[in-house]
Design an enzyme around this catalytic site. Sequence first.
Site, PDB file in Angstrom:
ATOM      1  N   LYS A   1       2.332  -1.264   6.859  1.00 17.21           N
ATOM      2  CA  LYS A   1       1.933  -0.751   5.546  1.00 17.21           C
ATOM      3  C   LYS A   1       2.961  -1.161   4.497  1.00 17.21           C
ATOM      4  O   LYS A   1       4.013  -1.738   4.829  1.00 17.21           O
ATOM      5  CB  LYS A   1       1.799   0.768   5.608  1.00 17.21           C
ATOM      6  CG  LYS A   1       3.056   1.477   6.068  1.00 17.21           C
ATOM      7  CD  LYS A   1       2.823   2.963   6.269  1.00 17.21           C
ATOM      8  CE  LYS A   1       4.105   3.634   6.760  1.00 17.21           C
ATOM      9  NZ  LYS A   1       3.987   5.082   6.841  1.00 17.21           N
TER      10      LYS A   1
ATOM     11  N   ARG B   1       2.158  17.683   6.441  1.00 16.28           N
ATOM     12  CA  ARG B   1       1.879  16.579   5.527  1.00 16.28           C
ATOM     13  C   ARG B   1       0.396  16.232   5.611  1.00 16.28           C
ATOM     14  O   ARG B   1      -0.371  16.579   4.729  1.00 16.28           O
ATOM     15  CB  ARG B   1       2.787  15.394   5.859  1.00 16.28           C
ATOM     16  CG  ARG B   1       2.869  14.362   4.753  1.00 16.28           C
ATOM     17  CD  ARG B   1       3.926  13.316   5.019  1.00 16.28           C
ATOM     18  NE  ARG B   1       3.652  12.489   6.182  1.00 16.28           N
ATOM     19  CZ  ARG B   1       4.311  11.364   6.478  1.00 16.28           C
ATOM     20  NH1 ARG B   1       5.313  10.980   5.704  1.00 16.28           N
ATOM     21  NH2 ARG B   1       4.016  10.663   7.550  1.00 16.28           N
TER      22      ARG B   1
ATOM     23  N   TYR C   1      27.193  -2.356 -18.786  1.00 16.04           N
ATOM     24  CA  TYR C   1      26.660  -1.340 -19.688  1.00 16.04           C
ATOM     25  C   TYR C   1      27.501  -0.072 -19.662  1.00 16.04           C
ATOM     26  O   TYR C   1      27.970   0.368 -18.605  1.00 16.04           O
ATOM     27  CB  TYR C   1      25.229  -0.976 -19.298  1.00 16.04           C
ATOM     28  CG  TYR C   1      24.181  -1.907 -19.845  1.00 16.04           C
ATOM     29  CD1 TYR C   1      24.049  -2.125 -21.214  1.00 16.04           C
ATOM     30  CD2 TYR C   1      23.297  -2.560 -18.988  1.00 16.04           C
ATOM     31  CE1 TYR C   1      23.083  -2.974 -21.716  1.00 16.04           C
ATOM     32  CE2 TYR C   1      22.319  -3.412 -19.483  1.00 16.04           C
ATOM     33  CZ  TYR C   1      22.215  -3.609 -20.851  1.00 16.04           C
ATOM     34  OH  TYR C   1      21.246  -4.446 -21.344  1.00 16.04           O
TER      35      TYR C   1
ATOM     36  N   MET D   1      18.892  -4.602 -15.431  1.00 13.73           N
ATOM     37  CA  MET D   1      17.534  -4.978 -15.053  1.00 13.73           C
ATOM     38  C   MET D   1      17.476  -6.299 -14.294  1.00 13.73           C
ATOM     39  O   MET D   1      16.766  -6.419 -13.290  1.00 13.73           O
ATOM     40  CB  MET D   1      16.644  -5.065 -16.295  1.00 13.73           C
ATOM     41  CG  MET D   1      15.193  -5.391 -15.974  1.00 13.73           C
ATOM     42  SD  MET D   1      14.144  -5.497 -17.443  1.00 13.73           S
ATOM     43  CE  MET D   1      14.104  -3.782 -17.945  1.00 13.73           C
TER      44      MET D   1
END
Length: 384
Positions: free
Chosen positions: A41, A149, A269, A327
């Site tokens: 998956k 779940r 940053y 990014m």
Amino acid sequence: MTAPHHSERMPVVEIDRAALAANWALLAARNPGARTGAAVKADGYGLGAAETARTLHAAGCRDFFVAWAEEGRIVRAALDALTHPDDGTAPARIFVLQGLEPDSVSLHLDAGLIPVLSTPGDIAVWCNGLKAAGRRAPAAIQLETGMHRLGLDRADAEAAADLAASGELDLALVMSHLASADEPTDQSARQQARFLELAALFPGVPRSLANSAAVFLGSEFGFDLTRPGIALYGGEAGPASRGVLRPVARLTAAILQIRTANAGEAAGYGAAAPLTRDTRIATVGLGYADGYHRAASGAGVAVRDVRPGPQAVVAGQRVPVLGRVSMDLTLLDVTDVPDNALVPGDRAEFFGPNMSIDAVANAAGTIAYELLTGLGPRVERRWV
């Protein structure tokens, strides 16, 4: 058709086909009395479901697990396209874990998918869909054993057992899922006992309980079919798996620039990485848009306030991530790498054979699953 261009400087994840097959074989050997399936998956845990399924099929796997029918259709097409003859065993089975809705019944039937029914609604949709189509086809049942779940509780399981006994429901498997198989608790034993109790409602139907970590817990968890996931891809699945699985994925990206900044300055940053020495900085073309998480920053994000950040490998040497991951770019402190050992264009390994994906995930405050499944579309998947 011309293949899309991929810059040699862009990120690449190299996927070791032999390691993937070897991990499956190792896991199969842990429970020789059971079939060994594979969770493919989330696009084969981020590496490409089609090629992952083909590789595992060649290794001997015949049971595959996906989350959605649309994923199952991709896997079915990949397996149907194999050009080598089958080895004489039964065709591959593809189980769809997250139930179904009326519109997807025809997709399951057309692609030969086996839905895993976890609610009375799932069962009604499947039985009604089969009646409307005039077809018979197998399904699986998921039982609730303590994870809370997905799965049928006792009363709903008894109703499903009645349908199976009447022949209205053709069952290929009963299964449940362990919540804490990779942790030293008694929850797995409790869930196994509950599973035995509920699975007894379905005499003669094959059983499945073991995920990756449970494969290492002992044969009492193996039953008829195991369903490893992360261990196939080289991720740890509890203490017993450490050091025995081969790394499958190697994430690298190119150094775009190397520069020296002075002591007293700061990098990245938010000036999150104050420099206490003259520092050589390698700027690498990989960032959180590619799936290398901002939480993997060397400094300047909350989780980094309490532990060192991840490292990368350049020129055979481990170096720290410097400041905040952005990014598209990540900074590495390469001050301790000899000047003549590194030039722009060289590649840094962010996880792989030289840098454990679990170590990177732990340092970033996450898990290997998230690093793999989060790999972005800009990262080229390159099978080797």
